[in-house]
Design an enzyme around this catalytic site. Structure first.
Site, PDB file in Angstrom:
ATOM      1  N   SER A  15     -23.759  40.665  58.738  1.00 24.49           N
ATOM      2  CA  SER A  15     -24.828  39.722  58.423  1.00 24.49           C
ATOM      3  C   SER A  15     -25.488  40.072  57.096  1.00 24.49           C
ATOM      4  CB  SER A  15     -25.886  39.766  59.539  1.00 24.49           C
ATOM      5  OG  SER A  15     -27.072  39.103  59.156  1.00 24.49           O
ATOM      6  N   TYR A  73     -32.045  43.669  64.710  1.00 23.70           N
ATOM      7  CA  TYR A  73     -30.803  42.913  64.554  1.00 23.70           C
ATOM      8  C   TYR A  73     -30.043  43.399  63.327  1.00 23.70           C
ATOM      9  CZ  TYR A  73     -27.670  39.102  63.293  1.00 23.70           C
ATOM     10  OH  TYR A  73     -26.562  38.381  62.933  1.00 23.70           O
TER      11      TYR A  73
END
Length: 329
Positions: free
Chosen positions: A133, A158
């Protein structure tokens, strides 16, 4: 029959589109998903319906964190390639539900790596492509973001879990020779997108006449990536396992549009497409957010000849057309 490509998270936004593209070029695809309720499972079922019925597609409902069912499935299917997209996503949710991110993104990814290691030992495996990501760049103030940049300042759990995935894959490449390529995605959007992402949330609110939350008073920039561009990059990478550098077959690439767009312009284009004037609720910066994402895709262009070609002026109308069609608006 050729060995299938496993796509984890096949009922997800990117997973469905990738599976469609693989099927379109004649691949056998087995999609895996646990169909959890992080967002409306009906949308996930509707995505699956786009795949089911194709003679080259099979679906298995399984959780990658299941240390018995998941390895047994891999041993039975003996895939040559795995595209791992299943994950617990969302920056803000990681602040309130941290254990879900450790379970899915760390324990689940470990099971994927162990499965790839087993398959390679059996002589049946060539390449693992996994989703990282743009969030791994965290508090990095240097732009555009390069895979050569330091990524040791995450601003959310995350992001930390995705950086951990990259390090875990590197270890398995170094110790066991598992060829793996990580892809750092930058704000992917398009038809069948996730309800918690900007295009979907803003479209729903604007059509409903509801005010939209605009963080940091709109002073944000994002490198929005259209889904077709993202899938083209994934296919190119999947077809060429990571070359060993100093004996380690692991690589990282950014996938993005190389064009940061101001959030207010994104809203403007979307509102014009919808034919509605938005009401904006201007809010301060949110914890876990970053001011700008701006990607350097030079390595992906150099190694695979890939570059994004879809602007938000082209991509957002396609998303809106799907949204109106899907929800009968």
């Amino acid at each position: 029959m050729s060995a299938p490509v496993i796509v984890t998270g096949a009922a997800g936004f990117i997973g469905m589109h990738l599976a469609q593209a693989l099927l379109g070029r004649g691949e056998q695809v087995v999609g895996l998903d646990n169909l959890n309720d992080y967002y409306d499972p009906a949308l996930k079922q509707a995505r699956l319906a786009q795949l089911q019925g194709h003679p080259g597609f099979a679906f298995e409902r399984v959780d990658i964190t299941d240390r018995e069912a998941f390895p047994a499935l891999l041993a039975r299917l003996r895939p040559a390639r795995i595209v791992h997209l299943a994950a617990q996503v969302g920056v803000r949710c990681s602040m309130t539900h941290p254990h879900a991110y450790i379970d899915a993104n760390l324990s689940g990814f470990l099971n994927v790596l162990e499965g790839a290691r087993y398959l390679q030992r059996e002589g049946a495996f060539t390449h693992l492509v996994y989703a990282s990501s743009s969030s791994v760049y965290g508090a990095n103030s240097k732009t555009p973001f390069s895979v050569e940049d330091r990524v040791d300042a995450p601003v959310s759990l995350y992001a930390a879990s995705k950086r951990a995935n990259e390090l875990m894959a590197l270890v398995y490449a170094r110790q066991f020779g598992v060829a793996a390529t990580g892809l750092r995605f930058f704000t992917v959007y398009g038809p069948w997108g996730r309800p918690d992402m900007a295009a979907f949330k803003l479209t729903r609110a604007i059509l409903a006449g509801e005010p939209i939350d605009v963080y940091n008073h709109g002073q944000l920039q994002r490198d929005f990536t259209y889904i077709d561009d993202a899938v083209a990059g994934m296919l190119a990478v999947l077809d060429r396992p990571a070359a060993a550098v100093e004996g380690v077959p692991h690589a990282l690439y950014n996938i993005g549009n190389h064009q940061p767009e101001p959030l207010l312009r994104f809203i403007e284009v979307l509102a014009q497409t919808l034919g509605r004037a938005p009401r904006m609720n201007l809010l301060p910066m949110q914890p876990g957010d970053v001011l700008t994402t701006y990607v350097d895709t030079t390595p992906l262009q150099r190694d695979f000849g890939w570059r994004a070609t879809t602007t938000i002026d082209q991509g957002l109308p396609r998303f809106v057309a799907w949204y109106r069609r899907h929800y009968g608006i």
